[in-house]
Write an enzyme that holds these catalytic residues in place. Structure first.
Site: not given
Length: 827
Positions: A1-2, A4, A19, A112
């Site tokens: 998600m990008g 961290v 995040k 997930d």
């Protein structure tokens, strides 16, 4: 998600994980609004096994989540080293199940779940990450360069609708892979995949790309024969039930998996997981080597004089409960106890709490975050209290998540105590003053029995009686803990005083009308003092109940439990190589506080050891094996330091902090010289600086240093509300390694010297007794029985390698001063 990042929350002074949202999401108003809605729901999750969301923030047009920073490695990294043992798999799986169950109970599905989203902390706790973020993010098609496509989330449309493929391919459920609507059973499938991988060391579904992996998920046979042949039947059956492709046949609730795993851990009856499962073969009783055992004498306390007035007297029964492994020494620390209802025995062994119901063969195993140092039961037998990491904790006797009662910032070990009173208060002593009280539900700490500072250093071994009066043992300023007192209705009364060379430990009340205690060293064993609870008075002379016994504990029905046999700490200094193989012994066996210090030339070793019950510093000749007493009688909890020329030896003396730092010629000549207060001293390699720890009420232990060439007074290097001890200078004198409990458990840190700038944590998951090698390229420390090594490069900024375990040491006992593990030194 990008990306961290690790960051510091400057408002609350805590480390967090930031995040950052992918630009595609942050720039799409529809997706961003949906993400914000989902993030609010996820923030409502409050469970110790789920990484918490602290907030959704924006700065300079950049959107990011502030989340709990979880230390340790993720399960995917751990699995990179191969499969996990069955016991470790069971424990990790149980904790994952507990976290998922908590989320499911609030209607939140992970979507997930995979090893990369499961963090294993250094304390052995499991944290599940990114709960529900797959749904919240809805990140669009995968395709990050360099990523493993088999492990990548894939999305084909917005929203949770048919046609959506959401999750990670290798752990997707069949219905998820087909783009069908999903529910909590998709998490159960992923959970089954994770448990399979932990046991087999490989994923259940493999392929060269997403399409092949998804095809395997949907239709490939599952290789259950890859699971270990010795796997317990209920665990094998659990994996099969989780990996049923038809959701209607799959395990319906993750809570059922948790119950199965708890049963496996506690050795309870095997639950029926599916029809037609063949019965498991009866278990064989494993052979047990009992270095120490419990002796329980039910009903009459094992002695005719203990019988309550008939009729009728309960039957006298005796039996021995073998310990499943060697005890860490229990002397001076209460590590066993029978429940007030007489139905279970609790003990601390191997850093875990074992609760053994007397009607079962297998114990319930409770794994605290830090090594527990004492045990005490709640009056209703429903909870256990213990001390660990400078805090008081409580946990359900049947197991579960522990909670903190109070942060006492003291180790609560040898000579300290805690007891849970009928009035709902926990009374404890920290080894440096009077007895304190805190509500068992948590709250304000207050002192309830102060010390007489002219006569006493501390009050310990507190035990609550049925009417909330207190038994305790004072430690006198110039002597030993040889008197038994009671505090009742605001008044202190002495019940018993022994000779000045005797000790009293572990007083407990017996409903048959006695106070039981351990006496040492003359006629050592469990003794009984006749006692009237109504009058708070002794009613007769004490007598010996069990020779050589220790740590008595009595239930309300008169059951006595004690440790059987001697608690001698006699041990022998031993050379071992880097693999832990014993090479040679040094000197004869002695009862000792095992903190050995090698002389600079390696020819001699100094150690504080006991002989005829007197503790002194001894110097052993490594080559010849001879020994010489260096100090006068009664050094106490000493650690030694050699001067760089090997001519002078420093050591401490005293029964309780603050301790006195003394010096004497290492060859035994000359007079003993008193320097100042201090403990755990060390010199710089050039002899210019002397470092040591000193104790002060309110700030515990601090590190000080003195410039011996320039003269002048010692000055503080590290002073805080935490305890900092065991300072060691690097060979080049530029850095000091030390131990601090500022984050809870003891850890090893580095600071620049002498300015004290910077702070670098060396150990992970606990650490004591730092030692540099002679070249300054490695730093050693211990955590429990593990000998650890860290590669270091001490330039302008220190560079630290990952800690690695060299070997496990043979435990010499945990009842050492202030609760630290045995020491060592490096040639």
């Amino acid at each position: 998600m990008g990306e961290v990042w690790r960051a510091t929350d400057t408002t609350l002074a805590r480390d967090v994980a930031l995040k950052f949202l992918p630009p595609a999401l942050a720039s799409d108003p529809e997706r961003l609004a949906r993400f914000e809605r989902e993030a609010k729901v996820l923030a409502s999750l409050n469970h110790p096994g789920i990484a918490a969301i602290y907030g959704l923030h924006e700065h300079a047009g950049v959107r990011f989540l502030a989340m709990e920073l979880v230390p340790g490695q993720d399960l995917a990294q751990r699995l990179g080293a191969g499969p996990l043992p069955v016991a470790e798999t069971t424990d990790v799986a149980r904790q994952i199940a507990e976290a998922v169950e908590a989320a499911h109970d609030q209607g939140i599905i992970h979507r997930d779940l995979k090893p990369a989203n499961v963090k294993l902390t250094p304390e052995g706790k499991v944290k599940v990450l990114d709960f529900g973020l797959a749904k919240a993010l809805d990140p669009g098609a995968s395709g990050v360069p360099g990523s493993d496509s088999r492990m990548s989330p894939t999305v084909t449309s917005l929203g949770t609708v048919a046609g959506l493929i959401l999750g990670t391919a290798a752990y997707m459920s069949p219905e998820q892979a087909k783009g069908k609507p999903i529910d909590r059973r998709t998490d159960i499938w992923a959970f089954g995949c994770i448990v399979y991988e932990m046991l087999a060391g490989r994923r259940p579904f493999e392929g060269e790309g997403i399409s092949e992996v998804l095809a395997a998920v949907i239709m490939a046979p599952i290789a259950f024969d890859a699971l270990p042949p010795s796997l317990p039947a209920q665990l094998r059956n659990l994996v099969r039930r989780c990996l049923e492709r038809d959701p209607r046949k799959r395990l319906r609730d993750i809570g059922e998996a948790r119950l199965v795993l708890e049963e496996i851990q506690t050795g309870g009856p095997e639950p029926s997981m599916a029809a037609g499962t063949p019965p498991a073969r009866p278990r064989r009783l494993a052979p047990v080597i009992a270095a120490t055992a419990f002796l329980a004498a039910l009903g009459a306390l094992g002695v005719q004089r203990f019988l309550a007035s008939p009729p009728p007297a309960p039957p006298l029964r005796r039996f021995t409960v073998p310990a499943p492994g060697p005890f860490r020494s229990v002397n001076q620390s209460r590590l066993i106890g029978i429940s007030p209802d007489g139905k279970a025995i609790a003990s601390v062994q191997g850093g875990k709490i074992l609760v053994r119901p007397l009607d079962r063969l297998e114990p319930t195993v409770i794994s605290p975050a830090a090594d527990p140092s004492l045990l005490f039961w709640s009056p209703d037998s429903a909870f256990l209290g213990y001390a660990a990491g400078g805090k008081l904790w409580k946990v359900a006797a049947g197991g579960g998540e522990a909670s903190v009662v109070a942060d006492v910032r003291a180790p609560l070990t040898g000579g300290t105590s805690a007891t849970w009173c009928p009035n709902g208060k926990i009374v404890f002593g920290t080894g440096d003053g009077g007895l304190k009280s805190v509500p068992a539900a948590g709250g304000e700490i207050s002192e309830i029995v102060p010390v007489d500072e002219k006569k006493e250093t501390d009050l310990h071994d507190a035990t609550c009686l049925p009417d909330d009066s207190l038994l305790f043992v004072p430690h006198s300023v110039n002597g030993r803990p040889n008197a038994l007192w009671i505090q009742a209705k605001g008044k202190r009364t002495q019940l018993l005083a022994l000779a000045s060379d005797q000790d009293i430990w572990f007083p407990v009340y017996s409903p048959a009308g006695y106070i039981l205690y351990h006496r040492h060293p003359t006629n050592a064993g469990v003794w009984a003092l006749p006692f009237s609870l109504a009058r708070h008075q002794a009613t007769g002379d004490p007598f010996l109940v069990a020779t050589g016994a220790d740590v008595p504990s009595v239930s309300a029905d008169g059951t006595l439990v004690h440790v059987e046999g001697s608690n001698s700490r006699a041990g022998r200094l031993t050379w071992v190589d880097r693999s832990g193989r014993a090479v040679a012994a040094v000197g004869p066996p002695q009862e000792s506080w095992p903190f050995p210090e090698l002389s600079p030339d390696g020819r001699f070793v100094a150690v504080d050891a006991k002989e005829n019950d007197l503790s002194d510093v001894w110097v052993l000749d490594v080559e010849r094996g001879t020994r010489t007493r260096l100090s006068a009688a009664g050094t106490g909890y000493s650690l030694q330091a050699w001067s760089p020329d090997g001519r002078t030896l420093l050591y401490s003396s005293g029964a309780a902090p603050p301790l006195t730092l003394k010096a004497k010629d290492a060859d035994g000549g000359g007079e003993e010289r008193t320097l100042r207060t201090g403990w755990s001293p060390s010199y710089s390699a050039d002899g210019r600086f002397l470092l040591f720890a000193d104790y002060a009420r309110g700030s515990l232990w601090d590190v000080w240093y003195q410039d011996l060439r320039a003269g002048g007074p010692a000055v503080p290097l590290l002073r805080s509300q935490a305890s900092e001890v065991a300072p060691r200078l690097s060979p080049d004198g530029r850095y000091v390694a030390y131990v601090s409990d500022e984050s809870g458990p003891d850890e090893v840190y580095l600071k620049r010297f002498p300015g004290g700038e910077g702070r670098w944590q060396v150990s992970t998951g606990g650490g004591d007794w730092p030692r540099f090698d002679r070249q300054g390229t490695k730093l050693y420390y211990v955590v429990g029985d593990a000998m650890m090594e860290v590669d270091i490069a001490l330039g302008a900024e220190p560079r630290l390698g990952a800690p690695r375990e060299l070997f496990k040491r043979t435990s010499l006992g945990r009842a050492l001063p202030f609760g630290w593990p045995p020491g060592y030194d490096v040639s």
